[in-house]
Design a protein around this motif. Structure first.
Motif, mmCIF file in Angstrom:
data_model
loop_
_atom_site.group_PDB
_atom_site.id
_atom_site.type_symbol
_atom_site.label_atom_id
_atom_site.label_comp_id
_atom_site.label_asym_id
_atom_site.label_seq_id
_atom_site.Cartn_x
_atom_site.Cartn_y
_atom_site.Cartn_z
ATOM 1 N N SER A 97 0.818 -1.214 0.000
ATOM 2 C CA SER A 97 0.000 0.000 0.000
ATOM 3 C C SER A 97 0.855 1.268 0.000
ATOM 4 O O SER A 97 0.537 2.229 -0.680
ATOM 5 C CB SER A 97 -0.957 -0.002 1.205
ATOM 6 N N GLU A 98 2.011 1.237 0.721
ATOM 7 C CA GLU A 98 2.817 2.462 0.827
ATOM 8 C C GLU A 98 4.003 2.493 -0.129
ATOM 9 O O GLU A 98 4.682 3.496 -0.263
ATOM 10 C CB GLU A 98 3.312 2.630 2.280
ATOM 11 N N GLY A 99 4.241 1.363 -0.741
ATOM 12 C CA GLY A 99 5.387 1.323 -1.675
ATOM 13 C C GLY A 99 6.613 0.741 -1.023
ATOM 14 O O GLY A 99 7.433 0.116 -1.690
ATOM 15 N N PHE A 100 6.776 0.941 0.313
ATOM 16 C CA PHE A 100 7.953 0.353 0.981
ATOM 17 C C PHE A 100 7.721 0.287 2.481
ATOM 18 O O PHE A 100 6.850 0.982 3.026
ATOM 19 C CB PHE A 100 9.209 1.169 0.691
ATOM 20 N N VAL A 101 8.499 -0.557 3.160
ATOM 21 C CA VAL A 101 8.586 -0.528 4.620
ATOM 22 C C VAL A 101 10.065 -0.591 4.978
ATOM 23 O O VAL A 101 10.872 -1.134 4.219
ATOM 24 C CB VAL A 101 7.859 -1.718 5.305
ATOM 25 N N ARG A 102 10.436 -0.012 6.139
ATOM 26 C CA ARG A 102 11.841 -0.034 6.527
ATOM 27 C C ARG A 102 11.961 -0.543 7.960
ATOM 28 O O ARG A 102 11.132 -0.177 8.809
ATOM 29 C CB ARG A 102 12.419 1.368 6.394
ATOM 30 N N ASP A 103 12.958 -1.378 8.204
ATOM 31 C CA ASP A 103 13.257 -1.887 9.557
ATOM 32 C C ASP A 103 12.023 -2.423 10.271
ATOM 33 O O ASP A 103 11.719 -2.082 11.395
ATOM 34 C CB ASP A 103 13.914 -0.774 10.407
ATOM 35 N N TYR A 104 11.342 -3.265 9.538
ATOM 36 C CA TYR A 104 10.130 -3.868 10.086
ATOM 37 C C TYR A 104 10.552 -5.111 10.844
ATOM 38 O O TYR A 104 11.070 -6.064 10.243
ATOM 39 C CB TYR A 104 9.177 -4.202 8.926
ATOM 40 N N PRO A 105 10.387 -5.108 12.203
ATOM 41 C CA PRO A 105 10.917 -6.235 12.967
ATOM 42 C C PRO A 105 10.022 -7.469 12.892
ATOM 43 O O PRO A 105 8.802 -7.381 13.077
ATOM 44 C CB PRO A 105 10.971 -5.680 14.404
ATOM 45 N N LEU A 106 10.648 -8.607 12.606
ATOM 46 C CA LEU A 106 9.941 -9.892 12.560
ATOM 47 C C LEU A 106 10.888 -10.956 13.088
ATOM 48 O O LEU A 106 12.102 -10.738 13.172
ATOM 49 C CB LEU A 106 9.529 -10.241 11.127
ATOM 50 N N ALA A 107 10.367 -12.107 13.425
ATOM 51 C CA ALA A 107 11.213 -13.210 13.862
ATOM 52 C C ALA A 107 10.925 -14.428 13.011
ATOM 53 O O ALA A 107 9.782 -14.872 12.924
ATOM 54 C CB ALA A 107 10.970 -13.511 15.336
ATOM 55 N N ILE A 108 11.977 -14.906 12.364
ATOM 56 C CA ILE A 108 11.821 -16.080 11.513
ATOM 57 C C ILE A 108 11.930 -17.312 12.391
ATOM 58 O O ILE A 108 12.815 -17.415 13.250
ATOM 59 C CB ILE A 108 12.925 -16.120 10.434
ATOM 60 N N ARG A 109 11.005 -18.264 12.149
ATOM 61 C CA ARG A 109 11.122 -19.524 12.868
ATOM 62 C C ARG A 109 11.839 -20.517 11.947
ATOM 63 O O ARG A 109 11.311 -20.932 10.932
ATOM 64 C CB ARG A 109 9.735 -20.043 13.263
#
Lengths: 786, 125
Positions: free
Chosen positions: A192-204
Motif C-alpha cells: 500500500s505504501e510502496g515500501f517498509v523499513r526496519d520492520y521487525p519480525l522473527a523467523i522460525r
C-alpha cells in the motif's frame, strides 16, 4: 499512386518490380540505410549501396520463399553493412498485382530491430548480473506476490528458514514467522505504501531456532508501472539484539551496584586493582582518574606522572597514539563501548607492543559525569608466538606437502618409467622397485623389497662393479651416470647395463636414499659391436675395391699406351700405302688396306674410350673449365659430321634459343667429345635422306643449357633404353650389324656430362627416331686450382 | 739441296714411318734411337728440324731440347715434340721447354708434312 504511399511510410519500405528492381523507397529507407534516391530507384535491390544489399538470406527470401508463398513475415536478417555496421532486421514482404496497370510488385518492409535486440541482450546480461548479486547476498531476500505467496528466494533465505527453495516458492510468506499476522501486515504495508523499513519480525527456523530480523521491503513494477510484487530483504539482528540486551543488563547492574558515588568508586577501584591486566579509568576529559598496578608495571610509568594527566601525555607523550585518539574521541562517544580493538605502538621505554583495547563508557549514577574504563591487554608475546606458530605451521605444511609431493612424484616416476628403476635405503636395502624391474630381471616383489640389493635373485646381484659403485663411488659423488656393468645373470643371461645412480638426502630427516636406474644396453652394445665390425669390413671392402679400381685404371692406362704404339704403326703405314707414297696399288690391294685401316681405327677409338672411361672412374679425369662459346662449340661439332651427312643426304641443322650465342663455363674438349659421340650416333643411325637437328636452349631460369640431338633414325626399343649407357652394351643383337661402334661411346658421354654436373635424357620411338639431350649448368663450381 | 730433318725415336717402326712420309715430301731424313745420340747428330749434321720423341731411354726429349736451346749454334734448329702419352699441361710444358710445336701419337700422316712445312717457314724468333 503506390509510390506516394511508399514514400510516406514511416518505416523503411521498398517497392520492387518483378525483376527485383526498386520502383520506390520510403524516405526512412534512405535515412536508415544511408543511400540516396538516385542510387536506389531503378536499381536491382542487391546492387544498392555498392552491392551492400547482396545478402544471401535476402536472395533466398526474394527468390525462393516469396515466389512460393506470395508473402513472408518477420523474417530475421542479420547483415554487416559497410557504412552503417551490423544490423538486425525483420523483413515483411507482400507480392501484389496491380490490376489496372497489370504489373506485379513486391512491397518489402524493413524493420530495424538492432537496438531492440541489443537492449534485450543487455537486459539478459543485466538480469543475470542481478541474479548473481541476489544469490551472493548474505541477507535473506524474497519476492512476494500480491497474494502474499513467495515467488522467489535466494540461498540466504533457504539458510534462514531451513526450508528448501522449491518448498519455499509458492508458499505463504507469513508461514515462516513467529507472528504471521504481523508478517502479513508488513508486506501489505509495503504494497500500500510502496515500501517498509526496519520492520521487525522473527523467523522460525525449521529447527525451531528463532532468528530476529529487520525487514526492508519495496514494491517492484514492470515497465508500464504495474506493481508485480514486493521485494523484501531481511537483516539478521540476533547478535545485535544479544549485545544490546547485554549492555542493558550491565547498565542496570551498574545502576543497581553503584548506589553511591563513593561506593561506586571504591568498587571500581577494587576491581581495577585486582584484575591482572593493565586498566585505566579516565574522566570525560580523558584524564586518568585511576590506573592499576599492572598498568604501572607494564608500561614503566609512575603513579605521580599518571594520575590527573591526559592519557595522551602519559610517559612523555608516549601514549599519543593516533588509533587511541580515534578510539576515545570518535568511536566511544558513539558506541559507548568497544572490544578487542587492536593497537600496535612503538613505545620509547618498552619497545613495540601490540595491545588489545576494551573500553566501556559508563554514566555515573549521579548522572553528569562519564567515566571511561580502558582495559589494555598486551598481546605482543602472544602475537609473536602465534605468528611464529603460524609460520612454523605453514612451513611444516609446505615441507610436508613437498615431501608428500616428492614422495608421490618419485613413486609415480618409478612406476611409469620404462627402464628398470630401484630405490635403496642407506643400508642398500630395496625400498621401491619399478614394475619394469620385476619384469626385466624376473624377480618377485616379495623376494625384492626389504632385501639387500646384492641378495636379489639368489645373490645374482652380488656384482663387484655394483659394489664399487654403491660403496665407493656414490658416497663420494652424489650422482653417477652411465656406469657400465656387464654381468652374467643365472636367469636372464649375460647383460650389459648402464647404471645411473642418484643419492638423495630426504627432505626431512637424515636418511639418504639411492635411486638406481638401469638401462639394458646388451642389445645395443651387441649391435654397436656388430656395426663397428661391419663398418670395418665395409671399409676394408671399399678400400680393397678402390685399390682394385685403381689397379684396373692403372692397368688400362698402361695397356692403352702400349697398344697405341703398335697401332700407330698399323694406321700410319696403312695410310702411307693408301696414299700411294710408295707406288700404285691395285683394286684388291686397296680394298684389303681399307679393312686394315678400318680395323686399326676402330681399335684406336676403343683404346681411347677405355682410357677415358678408366680415367673418369679412377677420378683422374678433371675438367679444364674455360669460357666456351656454345655456338662456336656446336658449329665446330657439326662441321665434323657435315661431310658424312651430305654423303647420306641427311639434313643437319642447328637451332639456338636465344638465337645469339651463350657463353658457358665448361671443358670445351669434353663438350666436343660429348657432341661428337651423340652426333656420330645420330648420323650413323639415321637412314639416307633423314634429318638430324641440334637444338640448344636455356632452361631452369637460365641456369642450365639443354642441348638436344634429334634424328629420324631407327630408334630404340623402350626395353633397350636402360642398357644404352652401359659399357660394351651396343645393341647390336637387335639392330643392324652395319652400325658398329665401340659400345663405350654413350657410357663415356654420360660420364663426361656428369663430370660437368649435368644429366642425360633419352627419348626414342622404335622405327621413328631418337632424341638424346644433355643438360649442363651454365657455370661450374670452381675448384681450388681455378 | 733438300732440308734435313732429324727423327729421334726409340721405336723403329715409327722411325721408318716418319722417314717414308718425310722422304716422300722431299726432305732428307736422319735418324737417332735415343736422345743423346740425337743431340750429337744435331751437332754434326745441323738439321733444320728435329722431331723429338719425349719418352726415350738415355736422354728424354725435354733434356735434348734444353741442350739445344742452350747452345747458340744449335738453338736455331726447330724442334717438334712427339708424345704418345698426352697429359694435361704437357703442351704448355713442351712449348716452355723450347719446342716449336707439340703433336701426339698416333701421328696424322696426312697432317704431319703440312705442319713440318709450316714450322720450317716460321721466322726465327
Amino acid at each position: 499512386m503506390f509510390e506516394d504511399f511508399v514514400e510516406t511510410a514511416r518505416e523503411p519500405l521498398l517497392a520492387l518490380d518483378s525483376d527485383l528492381r526498386v520502383l520506390a523507397a520510403s524516405r526512412s529507407f534512405y535515412d536508415s540505410f544511408k543511400v540516396t534516391r538516385k542510387e536506389t530507384i531503378g536499381n536491382l535491390i542487391y546492387d544498392l549501396g555498392n552491392r551492400q544489399w547482396d545478402i544471401p538470406s535476402l536472395r533466398k527470401l526474394l527468390e525462393e520463399i516469396l515466389p512460393k508463398d506470395n508473402k513472408f513475415d518477420d523474417y530475421k536478417v542479420e547483415h554487416e553493412f559497410s557504412n552503417i555496421g551490423h544490423k538486425i532486421m525483420l523483413l515483411n514482404a507482400r507480392r501484389i498485382t496491380e490490376k489496372d496497370k497489370g504489373i506485379q510488385l513486391i512491397l518489402l518492409a524493413i524493420e530495424d530491430i538492432t537496438e531492440r535486440k541489443m537492449a534485450e541482450e543487455l537486459q539478459l546480461v543485466s538480469s543475470a548480473y542481478a541474479r548473481s548479486l541476489i544469490e551472493a547476498s548474505l541477507d535473506p531476500l524474497v519476492t512476494i506476490s500480491a497474494q502474499g505467496k513467495i515467488t522467489d528466494v535466494n540461498e540466504a533465505s533457504v539458510q534462514a528458514t531451513g526450508v528448501a527453495r522449491e518448498h519455499l516458492i509458492g508458499r505463504d510468506f507469513s508461514d515462516y514467522f513467529t507472528e504471521p499476522d504481523k508478517a502479513r501486515a508488513g508486506y501489505q504495508k509495503a504494497f500500500s505504501e510502496g515500501f517498509v523499513r526496519d520492520y521487525p519480525l522473527a523467523i522460525r527456523h525449521a529447527s525451531g531456532r528463532i532468528i530476529e530480523v529487520l525487514y526492508n521491503a519495496a514494491v517492484y513494477k514492470d515497465v508500464k508501472g504495474n506493481v508485480l510484487g514486493v521485494f523484501a530483504a531481511a537483516r539478521d539482528i540476533t547478535e545485535r539484539r544479544k549485545i544490546e540486551n547485554g549492555l542493558e543488563k550491565t547498565r542496570k547492574e551498574l545502576e543497581v551496584t553503584k548506589i553511591s558515588e563513593d561506593e561506586a568508586r571504591e568498587y571500581a577501584e577494587s576491581i581495577i586493582n585486582t584484575v591482572r591486566e593493565p586498566l585505566l579509568a579516565l574522566d570525560s576529559d580523558l584524564r586518568v582518574v585511576k590506573a592499576n598496578r599492572s598498568f604501572y608495571d607494564s608500561f614503566k610509568v609512575t603513579p605521580q606522572e599518571t594520575i590527573g594527566n591526559l592519557i595522551y601525555a602519559l610517559g612523555n607523550r608516549q601514549w599519543d597514539i593516533p588509533k587511541l585518539r580515534t578510539l576515545l574521541e570518535e568511536i566511544l562517544p558513539k558506541d559507548n563501548q568497544f572490544d578487542d580493538y587492536e593497537v600496535e605502538h612503538n613505545f620509547a621505554t618498552i619497545g613495540k607492543r601490540t595491545m588489545l583495547l576494551n573500553a566501556r563508557q559508563i554514566q555515573h549514577a549521579s548522572g553528569k559525569e562519564r567515566i571511561i574504563l580502558l582495559a589494555i591487554e598486551d598481546i605482543t608475546e602472544r602475537k609473536e608466538i602465534e605468528a611464529g606458530l603460524e609460520k612454523t605451521r605453514k612451513e611444516l605444511a609446505v615441507i610436508k606437502q613437498s615431501a608428500d609431493e616428492a614422495g608421490e612424484f618419485a613413486e609415480s616416476v618409478i612406476n611409469t618409467v620404462r627402464e628398470p628403476l630401484i630405490s635403496l635405503d642407506q643400508d642398500l636395502r630395496v625400498v621401491t622397485v619399478s614394475r619394469s624391474f620385476y619384469e626385466f630381471f624376473k624377480v618377485k616383489p616379495e623376494e625384492t623389497v626389504g632385501q639387500l640389493i646384492y641378495n636379489l635373485g639368489n645373490h645374482q646381484w652380488d656384482i663387484p662393479k655394483l659394489r664399487e659403485l654403491l660403496e665407493t663411488i656414490l658416497p663420494e659423488k652424489a650422482s653417477f651416470d652411465n656406469y657400465e656393468v656387464e654381468h652374467d645373470f643365472a636367469t636372464i643371461g649375460r647383460r650389459v647395463m648402464l647404471l645411473n645412480a642418484r643419492q638423495i638426502q630426504q627432505a626431512l630427516g637424515k636418511e639418504r636414499i639411492i635411486l638406481l636406474a638401469i638401462e639394458d644396453v646388451t642389445e645395443k652394445t651387441r649391435l654397436q659391436r656388430e656395426l663397428a665390425e661391419r663398418t670395418r669390413d665395409a671399409e676394408k671392402a671399399q678400400s680393397e675395391a678402390e685399390s682394385a679400381t685403381r689397379a684396373k685404371s692403372d692397368f688400362l692406362a698402361n695397356m692403352s699406351h702400349e697398344l697405341r704404339t703398335p697401332l700407330n704403326s698399323i694406321i700410319g703405314f696403312s695410310e702411307v700405302l693408301e696414299d700411294q707414297l710408295l707406288g700404285a696399288l691395285n683394286t684388291s690391294q686397296r680394298e684389303n688396306l681399307q679393312y686394315i685401316l678400318k680395323a686399326g681405327r676402330h681399335l684406336l677409338s676403343l683404346i681411347n674410350d677405355i682410357l677415358d672411361l678408366s680415367k673418369v672412374e679412377s677420378g683422374k679425369m678433371e675438367l679444364e673449365v674455360e669460357q666456351v662459346s656454345l655456338k662456336g662449340m656446336l658449329d665446330a661439332s657439326l662441321v665434323m659430321h657435315r661431310e658424312k651427312a651430305l654423303r647420306h643426304r641427311i639434313s643437319l641443322d642447328l637451332q639456338m634459343e636465344p638465337v645469339t650465342d651463350i657463353v658457358i663455363e665448361a671443358d670445351e674438349r669434353k663438350l666436343k667429345q660429348i657432341m661428337f659421340n651423340l652426333l656420330s650416333n645420330a648420323v650413323k643411325f639415321t637412314p639416307d635422306g633423314g634429318s638430324v637437328w641440334v637444338k640448344a636452349r636455356k632452361i631452369a631460369g637460365g641456369q642450365e643449357i639443354e642441348t638436344s640431338i634429334e634424328d629420324t633414325g631407327i630408334g630404340i626399343k623402350p626395353e633397350d633404353v636402360p642398357k644404352l649407357f652401359k659399357e660394351f652394351s651396343q645393341l647390336d643383337s637387335v639392330y643392324d650389324k652395319k652400325y658398329e661402334g665401340t659400345g663405350l661411346g654413350l657410357a663415356l658421354t654420360k660420364k663426361l656430362v656428369e663430370l660437368h654436373g649435368g644429366r642425360m635424357q633419352v627419348a626414342s620411338e622404335f622405327g621413328k627416331g631418337s632424341r638424346f639431350a644433355f643438360v649442363i649448368p651454365v657455370t661450374q663450381a670452381r675448384k681450388n686450382n681455378a | 739441296m733438300p732440308e734435313k730433318i732429324l727423327v729421334v725415336e726409340d721405336n723403329e717402326q715409327n722411325r721408318i714411318l716418319m722417314r717414308q712420309i718425310l722422304t716422300h715430301h722431299g726432305y732428307e731424313v736422319l735418324e737417332a734411337m735415343d736422345g743423346l745420340t740425337g743431340l750429337e747428330m744435331a751437332r754434326t749434321h745441323m738439321p733444320a728440324l728435329i722431331l723429338l720423341d719425349i719418352q726415350m731411354p738415355v736422354m728424354n726429349g725435354f733434356a735434348v731440347v734444353r741442350e739445344l736451346r742452350k747452345n747458340p749454334e744449335l738453338r736455331k734448329i726447330k724442334a717438334i715434340a712427339v708424345t704418345s702419352f698426352a697429359m694435361k699441361g704437357d703442351r704448355e710444358k713442351a712449348l716452355q721447354a723450347g719446342f716449336d710445336e707439340y703433336v701426339t701419337k698416333p701421328i696424322d700422316t696426312r697432317k704431319l708434312p703440312e705442319l713440318v712445312k709450316e714450322i720450317l717457314a716460321r721466322v726465327q724468333s
